[in-house]
Design a protein around this motif. Structure first.
Motif, PDB file in Angstrom:
ATOM      1  N   TYR A  45      32.804  40.344  41.281  1.00  0.00           N
ATOM      2  CA  TYR A  45      32.874  41.742  41.011  1.00  0.00           C
ATOM      3  C   TYR A  45      33.829  42.426  41.991  1.00  0.00           C
ATOM      4  O   TYR A  45      34.072  43.344  41.568  1.00  0.00           O
ATOM      5  CB  TYR A  45      31.422  42.255  40.911  1.00  0.00           C
ATOM      6  N   GLU A  46      33.946  41.728  43.096  1.00  0.00           N
ATOM      7  CA  GLU A  46      34.683  42.433  44.272  1.00  0.00           C
ATOM      8  C   GLU A  46      36.228  42.134  44.218  1.00  0.00           C
ATOM      9  O   GLU A  46      36.950  42.869  44.650  1.00  0.00           O
ATOM     10  CB  GLU A  46      34.362  41.988  45.382  1.00  0.00           C
ATOM     11  N   LEU A  47      36.613  41.172  43.053  1.00  0.00           N
ATOM     12  CA  LEU A  47      38.071  41.101  42.924  1.00  0.00           C
ATOM     13  C   LEU A  47      38.824  42.232  42.085  1.00  0.00           C
ATOM     14  O   LEU A  47      38.043  43.046  41.237  1.00  0.00           O
ATOM     15  CB  LEU A  47      38.122  40.018  42.006  1.00  0.00           C
ATOM     16  N   THR A  48      40.023  42.745  42.866  1.00  0.00           N
ATOM     17  CA  THR A  48      40.821  43.891  42.056  1.00  0.00           C
ATOM     18  C   THR A  48      41.716  43.315  41.321  1.00  0.00           C
ATOM     19  O   THR A  48      42.084  42.037  40.990  1.00  0.00           O
ATOM     20  CB  THR A  48      41.362  44.489  43.198  1.00  0.00           C
ATOM     21  N   GLU A  49      42.287  44.194  40.642  1.00  0.00           N
ATOM     22  CA  GLU A  49      43.430  43.994  39.636  1.00  0.00           C
ATOM     23  C   GLU A  49      44.467  43.206  40.497  1.00  0.00           C
ATOM     24  O   GLU A  49      45.279  42.079  39.877  1.00  0.00           O
ATOM     25  CB  GLU A  49      44.054  44.898  38.981  1.00  0.00           C
ATOM     26  N   PHE A  56      46.870  34.312  39.072  1.00  0.00           N
ATOM     27  CA  PHE A  56      47.640  34.155  37.740  1.00  0.00           C
ATOM     28  C   PHE A  56      49.084  34.252  37.681  1.00  0.00           C
ATOM     29  O   PHE A  56      49.767  33.767  36.851  1.00  0.00           O
ATOM     30  CB  PHE A  56      47.000  35.249  36.653  1.00  0.00           C
ATOM     31  N   SER A  57      49.820  34.875  38.512  1.00  0.00           N
ATOM     32  CA  SER A  57      51.102  34.879  38.697  1.00  0.00           C
ATOM     33  C   SER A  57      52.075  33.819  38.971  1.00  0.00           C
ATOM     34  O   SER A  57      52.938  33.556  38.807  1.00  0.00           O
ATOM     35  CB  SER A  57      51.702  36.222  39.618  1.00  0.00           C
ATOM     36  N   GLU A  61      55.130  35.680  34.976  1.00  0.00           N
ATOM     37  CA  GLU A  61      55.197  37.322  35.401  1.00  0.00           C
ATOM     38  C   GLU A  61      54.031  37.886  34.491  1.00  0.00           C
ATOM     39  O   GLU A  61      54.138  38.041  33.258  1.00  0.00           O
ATOM     40  CB  GLU A  61      56.713  37.494  34.848  1.00  0.00           C
ATOM     41  N   VAL A  62      53.049  38.594  35.321  1.00  0.00           N
ATOM     42  CA  VAL A  62      51.894  39.311  34.648  1.00  0.00           C
ATOM     43  C   VAL A  62      52.494  40.852  34.602  1.00  0.00           C
ATOM     44  O   VAL A  62      53.050  41.270  35.300  1.00  0.00           O
ATOM     45  CB  VAL A  62      50.744  39.438  35.588  1.00  0.00           C
ATOM     46  N   VAL A  63      52.507  41.139  32.996  1.00  0.00           N
ATOM     47  CA  VAL A  63      53.091  42.453  32.907  1.00  0.00           C
ATOM     48  C   VAL A  63      52.028  43.548  32.616  1.00  0.00           C
ATOM     49  O   VAL A  63      52.240  44.863  32.892  1.00  0.00           O
ATOM     50  CB  VAL A  63      54.042  42.540  31.558  1.00  0.00           C
ATOM     51  N   ASN A  64      50.661  43.004  32.309  1.00  0.00           N
ATOM     52  CA  ASN A  64      49.676  44.094  32.161  1.00  0.00           C
ATOM     53  C   ASN A  64      48.575  43.314  32.316  1.00  0.00           C
ATOM     54  O   ASN A  64      48.257  42.362  32.245  1.00  0.00           O
ATOM     55  CB  ASN A  64      49.696  44.516  30.692  1.00  0.00           C
ATOM     56  N   ILE A  65      47.563  44.395  32.912  1.00  0.00           N
ATOM     57  CA  ILE A  65      46.291  43.988  33.124  1.00  0.00           C
ATOM     58  C   ILE A  65      45.241  44.943  32.886  1.00  0.00           C
ATOM     59  O   ILE A  65      45.586  46.152  32.935  1.00  0.00           O
ATOM     60  CB  ILE A  65      45.983  43.251  34.646  1.00  0.00           C
ATOM     61  N   PHE A  79      35.177  40.901  34.250  1.00  0.00           N
ATOM     62  CA  PHE A  79      36.158  39.999  33.168  1.00  0.00           C
ATOM     63  C   PHE A  79      37.128  41.040  33.055  1.00  0.00           C
ATOM     64  O   PHE A  79      37.350  42.176  33.333  1.00  0.00           O
ATOM     65  CB  PHE A  79      35.582  39.741  31.947  1.00  0.00           C
ATOM     66  N   CYS A  80      38.304  40.433  32.371  1.00  0.00           N
ATOM     67  CA  CYS A  80      39.589  41.379  32.381  1.00  0.00           C
ATOM     68  C   CYS A  80      40.410  40.736  31.184  1.00  0.00           C
ATOM     69  O   CYS A  80      40.198  39.369  30.869  1.00  0.00           O
ATOM     70  CB  CYS A  80      40.545  41.306  33.642  1.00  0.00           C
TER      71      CYS A  80
END
Length: 148
Positions: A45-49, A56-57, A61-65, A79-80
């Motif tokens: 729960y402490e992880l940010t975007e 994951f990069s 290339e991550v383009v949206n989250i 979850f995301c």
């Protein structure tokens, strides 16, 4: 189905495909060829975007989250949904990240066939509005004869 059981089944399926030398076109991943979105569950729960993007990069290339948060408190729900620039990155992420531990929690990573973005909100900034309007589609390079 229990999320950890699902992780184990996905790993077993990937091992079977690797042993049999299954071609990309007939792999179980092929049914998600039109979506560059993945689901990531079991996050701390402490992880940010930014934290999730950093992890994951390494596969594209991550383009949206969309890190789903509680509307009242703003805290992560664990979850995301994440979109890669190239759909092939989703296969790498699903195969390599499902079942790993991040901050002591086992995560589950899976394909998303039909991602529906959240409804527009009044508190969105201009960048978020532009991303929502533009969307995030799959960009799979065309296959060449050297790919086969």
């Amino acid at each position: 189905m229990n999320p950890l059981r699902q992780v184990r089944l996905i790993r077993e399926l990937n091992v079977q495909e690797a042993e049999l030398g299954v071609q990309e076109a007939v792999s179980w991943h092929a049914q998600y060829k039109d979506s560059a979105w993945i689901f990531v569950g079991g996050l701390h729960y402490e992880l940010t975007e930014g934290d999730v993007i950093c992890v994951f990069s390494q596969y594209g290339e991550v383009v949206n989250i969309n890190l789903v948060r509680d509307k009242r408190t703003g805290k992560s729900k664990g979850f995301c949904f994440l979109c890669f620039e190239d759909q092939r990155s989703t296969i790498l992420a699903v195969d390599n990240f499902s079942g790993i531990k991040i901050k002591g929690r086992t995560i589950r990573v899976d394909h998303v066939a039909n991602y529906r973005p959240p409804k527009e909100s009044e508190d969105w900034d201009e960048v978020t509005r532009a991303l929502h309007a533009q969307g995030c589609g799959v960009k799979t390079p065309p296959h060449t004869s050297s790919d086969s």
